[in-house]
Scaffold this motif. Structure first.
Motif, PDB file in Angstrom:
ATOM      1  N   MET A   1      54.907  36.757  55.070  1.00  0.00           N
ATOM      2  CA  MET A   1      53.977  36.475  54.215  1.00  0.00           C
ATOM      3  C   MET A   1      54.111  37.192  52.801  1.00  0.00           C
ATOM      4  SD  MET A   1      50.478  35.444  55.006  1.00  0.00           S
ATOM      5  CE  MET A   1      50.131  36.029  56.626  1.00  0.00           C
ATOM      6  N   ARG A   2      53.825  36.399  51.836  1.00  0.00           N
ATOM      7  CA  ARG A   2      54.007  36.968  50.377  1.00  0.00           C
ATOM      8  C   ARG A   2      52.869  37.484  49.777  1.00  0.00           C
ATOM      9  NH1 ARG A   2      56.038  30.984  48.578  1.00  0.00           N
ATOM     10  NH2 ARG A   2      54.243  30.662  50.095  1.00  0.00           N
ATOM     11  N   CYS A   3      53.052  38.897  49.429  1.00  0.00           N
ATOM     12  CA  CYS A   3      51.697  39.854  49.288  1.00  0.00           C
ATOM     13  C   CYS A   3      51.861  40.173  47.758  1.00  0.00           C
ATOM     14  CB  CYS A   3      51.792  40.811  50.188  1.00  0.00           C
ATOM     15  SG  CYS A   3      51.440  40.446  52.036  1.00  0.00           S
ATOM     16  N   LEU A   4      50.710  40.252  47.268  1.00  0.00           N
ATOM     17  CA  LEU A   4      50.659  40.728  45.885  1.00  0.00           C
ATOM     18  C   LEU A   4      49.773  41.940  46.044  1.00  0.00           C
ATOM     19  CD1 LEU A   4      50.846  40.784  42.711  1.00  0.00           C
ATOM     20  CD2 LEU A   4      48.633  39.655  42.643  1.00  0.00           C
ATOM     21  N   VAL A   5      50.374  43.285  45.580  1.00  0.00           N
ATOM     22  CA  VAL A   5      49.545  44.468  45.530  1.00  0.00           C
ATOM     23  C   VAL A   5      49.121  44.970  44.111  1.00  0.00           C
ATOM     24  CG1 VAL A   5      49.609  46.979  46.233  1.00  0.00           C
ATOM     25  CG2 VAL A   5      50.598  45.076  47.831  1.00  0.00           C
ATOM     26  N   THR A   6      47.924  44.951  43.854  1.00  0.00           N
ATOM     27  CA  THR A   6      47.510  45.785  42.563  1.00  0.00           C
ATOM     28  C   THR A   6      47.251  47.178  42.925  1.00  0.00           C
ATOM     29  OG1 THR A   6      45.403  45.249  43.044  1.00  0.00           O
ATOM     30  CG2 THR A   6      46.560  43.595  41.751  1.00  0.00           C
ATOM     31  N   GLY A   7      47.349  47.970  41.885  1.00  0.00           N
ATOM     32  CA  GLY A   7      47.317  49.376  42.034  1.00  0.00           C
ATOM     33  C   GLY A   7      48.493  50.287  42.757  1.00  0.00           C
ATOM     34  N   ASP A  57      46.132  35.756  31.755  1.00  0.00           N
ATOM     35  CA  ASP A  57      47.399  35.190  31.946  1.00  0.00           C
ATOM     36  C   ASP A  57      48.626  35.981  32.759  1.00  0.00           C
ATOM     37  OD1 ASP A  57      46.619  33.250  30.111  1.00  0.00           O
ATOM     38  OD2 ASP A  57      47.315  34.355  28.465  1.00  0.00           O
ATOM     39  N   SER A  58      48.405  37.321  32.790  1.00  0.00           N
ATOM     40  CA  SER A  58      49.435  37.989  33.700  1.00  0.00           C
ATOM     41  C   SER A  58      49.062  38.262  34.921  1.00  0.00           C
ATOM     42  CB  SER A  58      49.737  39.508  32.820  1.00  0.00           C
ATOM     43  OG  SER A  58      48.040  40.123  33.114  1.00  0.00           O
ATOM     44  N   THR A  59      47.714  38.059  35.043  1.00  0.00           N
ATOM     45  CA  THR A  59      47.082  38.224  36.397  1.00  0.00           C
ATOM     46  C   THR A  59      47.523  36.766  37.259  1.00  0.00           C
ATOM     47  OG1 THR A  59      45.358  39.439  36.092  1.00  0.00           O
ATOM     48  CG2 THR A  59      45.285  38.251  38.237  1.00  0.00           C
ATOM     49  N   GLY A  60      47.385  35.769  36.455  1.00  0.00           N
ATOM     50  CA  GLY A  60      47.831  34.164  36.955  1.00  0.00           C
ATOM     51  C   GLY A  60      49.177  34.282  37.349  1.00  0.00           C
ATOM     52  N   ALA A  61      50.208  34.810  36.456  1.00  0.00           N
ATOM     53  CA  ALA A  61      51.546  34.529  36.562  1.00  0.00           C
ATOM     54  C   ALA A  61      52.083  35.389  37.910  1.00  0.00           C
ATOM     55  CB  ALA A  61      52.115  34.860  35.462  1.00  0.00           C
ATOM     56  N   ALA A  62      51.206  36.451  38.107  1.00  0.00           N
ATOM     57  CA  ALA A  62      51.633  37.279  39.236  1.00  0.00           C
ATOM     58  C   ALA A  62      50.973  36.725  40.337  1.00  0.00           C
ATOM     59  CB  ALA A  62      50.899  38.609  38.945  1.00  0.00           C
ATOM     60  N   MET A  63      50.167  35.677  40.372  1.00  0.00           N
ATOM     61  CA  MET A  63      49.548  35.096  41.579  1.00  0.00           C
ATOM     62  C   MET A  63      50.305  33.960  42.257  1.00  0.00           C
ATOM     63  SD  MET A  63      46.466  36.291  42.666  1.00  0.00           S
ATOM     64  CE  MET A  63      45.186  37.427  42.067  1.00  0.00           C
ATOM     65  N   ARG A  64      51.396  33.630  41.424  1.00  0.00           N
ATOM     66  CA  ARG A  64      52.179  32.171  41.712  1.00  0.00           C
ATOM     67  C   ARG A  64      52.988  32.919  43.178  1.00  0.00           C
ATOM     68  NH1 ARG A  64      54.360  32.338  36.428  1.00  0.00           N
ATOM     69  NH2 ARG A  64      52.901  31.115  35.222  1.00  0.00           N
ATOM     70  N   ASP A  65      52.694  31.654  44.076  1.00  0.00           N
ATOM     71  CA  ASP A  65      53.416  31.557  45.520  1.00  0.00           C
ATOM     72  C   ASP A  65      52.942  32.927  46.082  1.00  0.00           C
ATOM     73  OD1 ASP A  65      54.931  29.457  44.383  1.00  0.00           O
ATOM     74  OD2 ASP A  65      56.345  30.808  43.423  1.00  0.00           O
ATOM     75  N   ILE A  66      51.887  33.505  45.948  1.00  0.00           N
ATOM     76  CA  ILE A  66      51.362  34.504  46.843  1.00  0.00           C
ATOM     77  C   ILE A  66      50.131  34.149  47.922  1.00  0.00           C
ATOM     78  CG2 ILE A  66      49.801  36.464  46.779  1.00  0.00           C
ATOM     79  CD1 ILE A  66      52.555  36.938  45.678  1.00  0.00           C
ATOM     80  N   ASP A  67      50.498  34.716  49.144  1.00  0.00           N
ATOM     81  CA  ASP A  67      49.814  34.293  50.030  1.00  0.00           C
ATOM     82  C   ASP A  67      48.451  35.216  50.464  1.00  0.00           C
ATOM     83  OD1 ASP A  67      51.517  32.040  51.369  1.00  0.00           O
ATOM     84  OD2 ASP A  67      52.794  33.648  51.815  1.00  0.00           O
ATOM     85  N   VAL A  68      48.642  36.251  50.100  1.00  0.00           N
ATOM     86  CA  VAL A  68      47.588  37.505  50.107  1.00  0.00           C
ATOM     87  C   VAL A  68      47.669  38.343  49.108  1.00  0.00           C
ATOM     88  CG1 VAL A  68      46.725  39.441  51.766  1.00  0.00           C
ATOM     89  CG2 VAL A  68      47.690  37.458  52.922  1.00  0.00           C
ATOM     90  N   ALA A  69      46.531  38.490  48.441  1.00  0.00           N
ATOM     91  CA  ALA A  69      46.256  39.302  47.090  1.00  0.00           C
ATOM     92  C   ALA A  69      45.543  40.401  47.475  1.00  0.00           C
ATOM     93  CB  ALA A  69      45.956  38.554  46.027  1.00  0.00           C
ATOM     94  N   TYR A  70      46.186  41.839  47.322  1.00  0.00           N
ATOM     95  CA  TYR A  70      45.549  43.292  47.468  1.00  0.00           C
ATOM     96  C   TYR A  70      44.855  43.642  46.442  1.00  0.00           C
ATOM     97  CZ  TYR A  70      47.253  43.318  52.433  1.00  0.00           C
ATOM     98  OH  TYR A  70      47.519  43.090  53.678  1.00  0.00           O
ATOM     99  N   TYR A  71      43.515  43.842  46.296  1.00  0.00           N
ATOM    100  CA  TYR A  71      42.994  44.440  45.153  1.00  0.00           C
ATOM    101  C   TYR A  71      42.573  45.765  45.408  1.00  0.00           C
ATOM    102  CZ  TYR A  71      39.878  44.302  40.901  1.00  0.00           C
ATOM    103  OH  TYR A  71      39.327  44.681  39.907  1.00  0.00           O
ATOM    104  N   LEU A  72      43.303  46.771  44.588  1.00  0.00           N
ATOM    105  CA  LEU A  72      43.171  48.142  44.988  1.00  0.00           C
ATOM    106  C   LEU A  72      43.269  48.968  43.706  1.00  0.00           C
ATOM    107  CD1 LEU A  72      46.050  48.209  47.720  1.00  0.00           C
ATOM    108  CD2 LEU A  72      43.611  48.088  48.171  1.00  0.00           C
TER     109      LEU A  72
END
Length: 519
Positions: A1-7, A57-72
């Motif tokens: 799984m490809r995960c994006l972690v903010t914070g 813009d930066s949020t959208g670029a970071a979301m590319r090819d991501i399955d699960v996005a964590y908002y922390l």
């Protein structure tokens, strides 16, 4: 799984990334200051990108090819406009996730009281609830986890609890100390967050998460005191302290910034208890979970031993455990650590300085005010401690584990670092660190011309109010004891270097004896 972690530089995010990596996920971190993450153990295993959740813009670029996005992330501590900032950031995050085809958003929010309209909540809880609602109303399936007090070193709520209980044996408190809450261990929070990545697509809801204990804040303070081996606290609730006044009071007693303490304190008037535990339908609890409050406190207060970074320590057993401090935790987290620093440039090579450092203690003395050390050793003997009677194993060489008067060698890097841990009777933990380094050469100087620098740190982690009083009572003498030590060690190294240089010259000037040949 490809995960994006903010914070990822925050309290939960910095602990979640290694847990996701251990679970076999690929991780990308979105950070406003990626350089803050470079010292993390996992930095080379994750993709770290620069960006801001308020920037499409930066949020959208970071979301590319991501399955699960964590908002922390949250704007708590940024001023009175944090609700508007949170609202705008959450909506941007939800929109960019939908546009990028993200399969799930996972958000960690706050537990809210039952039956209280959102408009009557504190600004902090109201903002957390609104962010959760934005994600649940977006087209992307969302998991919204709602927690009360998270117990672990670095959590703002836990740090407020720590400082209040540690520093105040008697407390005059507002009425919110009788409010019930359901704390949760950070280990359980991370387990639920990791498990949320694998939830089926049809799951789109919020979940209450909490530990097995429902306690008042007063009971939580008493249990903290028991785990920390402090005397039972005297807590005197009074009705006149409003949340705003009590936030000012907390600001005086604790180092937690007022911009964080105030909204958190205003939320304490609400009773926050879990209404369900449905999360186990998707993330089952193991036999030893959820963790109870006493074990959670024990994990958060595990005794520390590595004082390499002030106010942040590694665990005494398993490095990198979720309850332990991280380098990215704020300076006010992890409890108090008092430091006395001294440094001097030494007109001698580092090798000569190191030989003086390594020979310290025992019959060689401490290069400081002898009477002060003798008095301290005598007082330690009177209190049942070891005093100065143990000396040292070898007059010149040290190794890890050696006793050295009322110290023990905790760390040694030959030629560079000696760290001693105090074993005298103290209301806290203490270390003495001595270093021999080569300072960088001055601008324009030829290579290899750097000066030798001696640096010294005395560190003290107080235990309870008595620990703080102990440090404050002896601090006036530090200039004599620690200042004298730094000065005399530097002089001893210079004297040793001169003697060694003279000896070498004397040997070099001696004529070589030539034997007569026979025959």
């Amino acid at each position: 799984m490809r995960c994006l972690v903010t914070g990822a530089s925050g309290y939960i995010g910095g602990r979640l990334v290694p847990e996701l990596l251990r679970a076999g996920h690929q991780v990308r971190c979105l950070a406003r200051s990626p350089e803050r993450l470079r010292d993390q153990d996992w930095a080379d295993s994750a993709d770290i990108v620069r960006g801001d959740v308020t920037d499409p813009d930066s949020t959208g670029a970071a979301m590319r090819d991501i399955d699960v996005a964590y908002y922390l992330v949250h704007a708590l501590g940024s001023g009175d406009s944090f609700e508007e900032t949170d609202r705008r950031a959450a909506q941007n995050f939800a929109d960019r996730a939908h546009a990028a085809g993200v399969r799930r958003i996972v958000y960690l929010g706050g537990l809210t009281p039952e039956g209280v309209p959102e408009s009557e909540l504190s600004p902090h809880l109201r903002s957390r609830a609104e962010v959760g609602r934005i994600f649940l109303e977006s087209p992307v399936p969302a998991t919204v986890l709602r927690a009360a007090v998270i117990i672990g070193s670095g959590s703002a709520s836990f740090e407020m609890l720590r400082y209040l209980t540690e520093r105040l044996p008697v407390m005059v408190t507002p009425s919110w100390v009788s409010t019930r809450t359901q704390p949760v261990a950070v280990r359980d929070v991370l387990r639920y967050l990791v498990g949320s990545a694998d939830m089926p697509a049809e799951v789109d809801r919020g979940f209450d998460i909490g530990g097995p204990d429902v306690v008042t804040y007063a009971e939580m303070m008493q249990r903290y005191a028991a785990v920390a081996r402090l005397p039972r606290r005297v807590i005197l609730p009074v009705p006149v302290l409003t949340p705003r006044l009590s936030s000012h009071w907390i600001g005086v007693v604790t180092p937690v910034p007022p911009t964080i303490a105030r909204p958190l304190t205003e939320s304490l008037r609400h009773e926050v208890v879990c209404r369900e535990h449905d999360i186990t339908d998707h993330v089952p609890d193991p036999p030893d979970a959820p963790i109870g409050i006493d074990r959670a406190l024990t994990l958060a207060l595990r005794r520390v031993r590595d004082a390499d970074v002030a106010t942040r320590w590694s665990s005494a057993s398993v490095p990198g455990a979720p309850s332990d401090p991280l380098p990215t935790d704020p300076d006010w987290s992890g409890g108090s650590l008092y430091t006395d620093r001294r440094s001097r440039q030494v007109d001698a090579p580092p090798e000569a300085l190191w030989r003086v450092i390594e020979s310290i203690g025992g019959d060689n003395g401490w290069y400081s005010f002898p009477l002060a050390w003798a008095v301290r050793g005598g007082l330690d003997r009177l209190m049942g401690g070891v005093g100065l009677r143990r000396g040292r194993r070898d007059a010149q060489r040290l190794r890890v584990g050696d006793t050295l008067d009322f110290w023990r060698v905790e760390e040694i890097e030959h030629g560079r670092l000696l760290r001693l841990r105090a074993e005298m009777r103290l209301p806290g933990l203490a270390w003495l660190e001595l270093r021999a380094d080569t300072a960088p050469p001055e601008e324009g100087a030829p290579p290899g011309e750097g000066a030798t620098e001696y640096s010294q740190r005395a560190l003290f982690h107080p235990h309870g109010l008595l620990g703080h009083l102990y440090w404050w009572s002896i601090s006036p003498f530090h200039a004599v004891v620690f200042g004298g030590m730094a000065r005399n060690i530097a002089r001893a190294a210079e004297h040793r270097a001169r003697n060694e240089e003279a000896t070498d010259r004397s040997r070099a000037s001696r004529p070589t004896a030539v034997g007569a040949g026979g025959g």
